[in-house]
Design an enzyme around this catalytic site. Structure first.
Site, PDB file in Angstrom:
ATOM      1  CG  ASP A  17      -1.968   1.056   1.227  1.00  7.93           C
ATOM      2  OD1 ASP A  17      -3.073   0.798   1.705  1.00  7.93           O
ATOM      3  OD2 ASP A  17      -1.702   2.184   0.736  1.00  7.93           O
ATOM      4  CD  GLU A 119      -5.410  -1.781  -0.499  1.00  5.83           C
ATOM      5  OE1 GLU A 119      -6.078  -0.738  -0.599  1.00  5.83           O
ATOM      6  OE2 GLU A 119      -5.798  -2.794   0.061  1.00  5.83           O
TER       7      GLU A 119
HETATM    8  P1  TTP Z   1      -5.336   5.139   1.014  1.00  6.51           P
HETATM    9  O1  TTP Z   1      -4.294   4.123   0.697  1.00  6.51           O
HETATM   10  O2  TTP Z   1      -6.478   4.731   1.884  1.00  6.51           O
HETATM   11  O3  TTP Z   1      -4.684   6.394   1.726  1.00  6.51           O
HETATM   12  P2  TTP Z   1      -3.286   7.078   1.462  1.00  6.51           P
HETATM   13  O4  TTP Z   1      -2.465   6.325   0.474  1.00  6.51           O
HETATM   14  O5  TTP Z   1      -3.502   8.513   1.157  1.00  6.51           O
HETATM   15  O6  TTP Z   1      -2.616   7.020   2.900  1.00  6.51           O
HETATM   16  P3  TTP Z   1      -1.953   5.777   3.646  1.00  6.51           P
HETATM   17  O7  TTP Z   1      -0.528   6.189   3.904  1.00  6.51           O
HETATM   18  O8  TTP Z   1      -2.730   5.661   4.919  1.00  6.51           O
HETATM   19  O9  TTP Z   1      -2.076   4.569   2.766  1.00  6.51           O
HETATM   20  O10 TTP Z   1      -5.956   5.711  -0.313  1.00  6.51           O
HETATM   21  C1  TTP Z   1      -5.207   5.877  -1.520  1.00  6.51           C
HETATM   22  C2  TTP Z   1      -5.609   7.171  -2.201  1.00  6.51           C
HETATM   23  O11 TTP Z   1      -7.016   7.171  -2.431  1.00  6.51           O
HETATM   24  C3  TTP Z   1      -5.325   8.401  -1.377  1.00  6.51           C
HETATM   25  O12 TTP Z   1      -4.007   8.884  -1.530  1.00  6.51           O
HETATM   26  C4  TTP Z   1      -6.362   9.373  -1.890  1.00  6.51           C
HETATM   27  C5  TTP Z   1      -7.533   8.503  -2.286  1.00  6.51           C
HETATM   28  N1  TTP Z   1      -8.555   8.580  -1.217  1.00  6.51           N
HETATM   29  C6  TTP Z   1      -9.576   9.510  -1.367  1.00  6.51           C
HETATM   30  O13 TTP Z   1      -9.632  10.249  -2.368  1.00  6.51           O
HETATM   31  N2  TTP Z   1     -10.511   9.625  -0.368  1.00  6.51           N
HETATM   32  C7  TTP Z   1     -10.480   8.856   0.766  1.00  6.51           C
HETATM   33  O14 TTP Z   1     -11.340   8.996   1.650  1.00  6.51           O
HETATM   34  C8  TTP Z   1      -9.405   7.898   0.905  1.00  6.51           C
HETATM   35  C9  TTP Z   1      -9.321   7.039   2.137  1.00  6.51           C
HETATM   36  C10 TTP Z   1      -8.483   7.789  -0.111  1.00  6.51           C
HETATM   37 MG    MG Z   2      -2.176   4.216   0.612  1.00  8.11          MG
END
Ligand code: TTP
Ligand code: MG
Length: 386
Positions: A17, A119
């Site tokens: 991820d 992911e």
């Molecule tokens: P995530 O992998 O859930 O979050 P992230 O990569 O930003 O942070 P983490 O370090 O915790 O993994 O989501 C991937 C992308 O999806 C994120 O960068 C932006 C988008 N996203 C949204 O647009 N809205 C949301 O509510 C979430 C959770 C993610």
């Molecule tokens: Mg992420």
């Protein structure tokens, strides 16, 4: 005998991820953002600040900014941080970064399943010979390669199934690596709150709390019948199984649907004056198609206007292609038509341009190989059954 070994051999899954993905992509193209709070926003357009936060870098998160909160709230949280940067989402750019990263991850093993833009799972049982130390090294190398090639950090979990691997990836962020061989799974799970289990949301967590279930351990020991009564006859027992770390869902490779490449033009354009800048994208796409043994039935262009509106045009071909010349020729026509079709040239002034190939089909050669493979499998099955 060998069938027996194959059956009992340990499954090992890697979950990858990417960290604060959209915001990290922004830091990569503008490294000066790295030591500032960065907030990536989905602006709804009603007012300058209406909309929600898509994601934020860890500096902004440390100050309280989270995905999903209103932009207004994030602005209030960061009011004492005038250096904070608010940016609009740039999906085309994140898609192209994601695609390159996924290409690296897929390189680990073809038993690869992408589950979202940032992911993916890879089943490494075979290439690690079911050895968790070897799988840990594969994960470390993968992190290194993603960092070297794309300047991005990610978090990885290595576990006996997708559920545990994913929980391992979430456990330590950013830039984490959590290796969970079967003997470590119970102690890893037991003290975590039930809300940390993948698939248990805030509502279910509340309901469980009311039943006196606080930790994953509590859930794993809870009566299956009572769980079925409260959560249904499928979901109740499912929750108990995942609390025990059980998950038999295989890593299932999915076909690639499209590939795209996009660039920001050296200067905004209202005619196809940037062919030199487009050629490397076409080279890249054509090479990717050939490496993947795929051909595209649809060739499209992406044009992002000076006002950041995304416009797409595409042409469906009679027979699919992976040829540089053909992709370039069609893109050229599409761009010419795009610029000529605008009533007012100003509205077709573009800042960024890209190419997308879709309707991907396996080349005949690949089909033939697959045919041989399934025939061989058929023979093996017949033999075992005999
Ligand atoms: P995530 O992998 O859930 O979050 P992230 O990569 O930003 O942070 P983490 O370090 O915790 O993994 O989501 C991937 C992308 O999806 C994120 O960068 C932006 C988008 N996203 C949204 O647009 N809205 C949301 O509510 C979430 C959770 C993610
Ligand atoms: Mg992420």
């Amino acid at each position: 005998m060998s069938l027996n070994n194959a059956t009992v051999s340990q499954r090992i899954v890697i979950a990858v991820d990417l960290d604060y993905f959209f915001a990290q992509c922004e830091e990569v193209r503008r490294p000066e953002l790295k030591d500032k709070p960065v907030v990536v926003c989905v602006y709804s357009g009603r007012t300058d600040t209406s909309g929600a936060v898509s994601t934020a870098n860890y500096m902004a998160r440390g100050l309280g900014v989270k995905s999903g909160i209103p932009i207004m709230t994030a602005k209030k949280i960061l009011v004492k941080h005038p250096e904070a940067i608010f940016l609009p989402v740039d999906h085309e750019y994140y898609d192209s970064v994601s695609e390159r990263v996924m290409q690296i991850v897929r390189g680990t093993s073809p038993l690869f399943e992408q589950v979202s833009i940032d992911e993916a799972f890879v089943d490494v049982s075979s290439i690690s010979h079911s050895d968790f130390d070897l799988a840990g090294n594969i994960a470390k190398n993968l992190k290194k390669e993603i960092l070297t090639e794309e300047k991005l950090t990610c978090s990885i979990g290595v576990g006996p199934n997708k559920l545990i691997a994913k929980m391992g990836a979430d456990y330590k962020k950013p830039d984490g690596l959590t290796i969970l061989p079967p003997e470590k799974v119970n102690s890893f799970l037991k003290d975590l709150p039930v809300g940390k289990l993948i698939g248990i949301g805030a509502k279910t967590e509340k309901k469980m709390e009311a039943l006196g279930i606080g930790t994953i351990y509590d859930l794993s020991n809870f009566g299956a019948n009572v769980l079925a009564e409260h959560f249904g006859k499928n979901l109740g027992p499912h929750f108990k199984r995942i609390a025990q770390g059980i998950d038999n869902d295989p890593v299932s490779p999915r076909p690639i649907e499209q590939l795209s490449r996009i660039i920001t033009l050296k200067q905004d354009a209202n005619s196809f004056s940037f062919e030199d800048q487009i050629r490397p994208l076409v080279t890249d796409l054509s090479k990717r198609l050939q490496a993947l043994k795929l051909k595209a039935k649809v060739i499209g262009i992406i044009a992002i206007t000076s006002e950041l509106k995304t416009k797409n045009r595409a042409k469906t071909l009679e027979s699919s292609t992976d040829s540089y010349d053909e992709i370039l020729m069609i893109s050229r026509t599409l761009f010419h038509d795009f610029f000529n079709s605008g009533q007012d040239h100003e509205t077709n002034r573009i800042r960024r341009a890209g190419i997308r190939v879709s309707g991907l089909e396996k080349t005949t050669e690949e089909f033939r190989k697959e045919g041989v493979k399934s025939e061989q499998q058929g023979t093996l099955t017949n033999f075992l059954g005999a």
